[in-house]
Design an enzyme around this catalytic site. Structure first.
Site, PDB file in Angstrom:
ATOM      1  N   HIS A  20       5.049  13.372  14.770  1.00 19.87           N
ATOM      2  CA  HIS A  20       3.920  14.228  14.421  1.00 19.87           C
ATOM      3  C   HIS A  20       3.422  13.918  13.009  1.00 19.87           C
ATOM      4  O   HIS A  20       4.196  13.870  12.068  1.00 19.87           O
ATOM      5  CB  HIS A  20       4.344  15.693  14.521  1.00 19.87           C
ATOM      6  N   ASP A  28     -10.813  -3.311  13.188  1.00 21.86           N
ATOM      7  CA  ASP A  28     -11.549  -4.499  13.589  1.00 21.86           C
ATOM      8  C   ASP A  28     -10.868  -5.714  12.959  1.00 21.86           C
ATOM      9  O   ASP A  28      -9.940  -5.566  12.156  1.00 21.86           O
ATOM     10  CB  ASP A  28     -13.028  -4.393  13.212  1.00 21.86           C
ATOM     11  N   HIS A  94     -15.334   4.196   3.233  1.00 24.09           N
ATOM     12  CA  HIS A  94     -14.580   3.039   3.742  1.00 24.09           C
ATOM     13  C   HIS A  94     -13.438   2.659   2.797  1.00 24.09           C
ATOM     14  O   HIS A  94     -12.340   2.320   3.248  1.00 24.09           O
ATOM     15  CB  HIS A  94     -15.523   1.860   3.956  1.00 24.09           C
ATOM     16  N   ASN A 118     -13.145   0.922  12.849  1.00 21.91           N
ATOM     17  CA  ASN A 118     -11.794   1.219  12.383  1.00 21.91           C
ATOM     18  C   ASN A 118     -11.574   2.716  12.521  1.00 21.91           C
ATOM     19  O   ASN A 118     -12.493   3.505  12.283  1.00 21.91           O
ATOM     20  CB  ASN A 118     -11.634   0.840  10.901  1.00 21.91           C
TER      21      ASN A 118
END
Length: 127
Positions: A20, A28, A94, A118
């Site tokens: 968990h 990618d 990003h 991604n």
């Protein structure tokens, strides 16, 4: 021999060790793999296997409580792929996603050649 599901032995082993809150980064082929995180490299050529194929295979095996993607994916086909599978996606920059990938338990590299395809999958529990 497994009857169904993911056949890649290394990926199977990595998935069975997850708990968990652990993160699986589905990437990618251009996303840099962070140092120290085990990489399962599935890429063969550009586009094979695709992000969607790998994501669907993982979702067939994992309980995912949330998905984190790059803000830059908004308005792209990558967002469409994710929003078709998750009702609530957390978006971060990003650069932040790259930093988050350093805490992943496993980094799965696809052959996807679509920018910002991604996602960090945060594992849940089945109970």
């Amino acid at each position: 021999m497994k009857r169904t599901g993911i056949l890649n032995a290394d990926l199977n082993a990595a998935l069975s060790r997850l708990g968990h809150g652990d993160i699986v980064l589905v990437a990618d082929c251009g996303m840099p793999a962070p140092a120290g995180v085990p990489v399962i490299d599935l890429a063969l050529v550009h586009g094979v296997p695709g992000f969607e194929q790998v994501l669907d295979a993982l979702l067939g095996e994992l309980v995912v409580e949330r998905c984190v993607a790059a803000e830059e994916a908004k308005g792209t086909v990558a967002q469409d792929w994710l929003s078709g599978r998750f009702t609530d996606i957390e978006y971060i920059g990003h650069g932040e996603l790259k930093a988050l990938s350093a805490s992943a338990r496993v980094f799965v590299r696809t052959g996807e050649a679509t920018a910002f395809a991604n996602a960090a999958l945060v594992c849940g529990v089945p109970f």
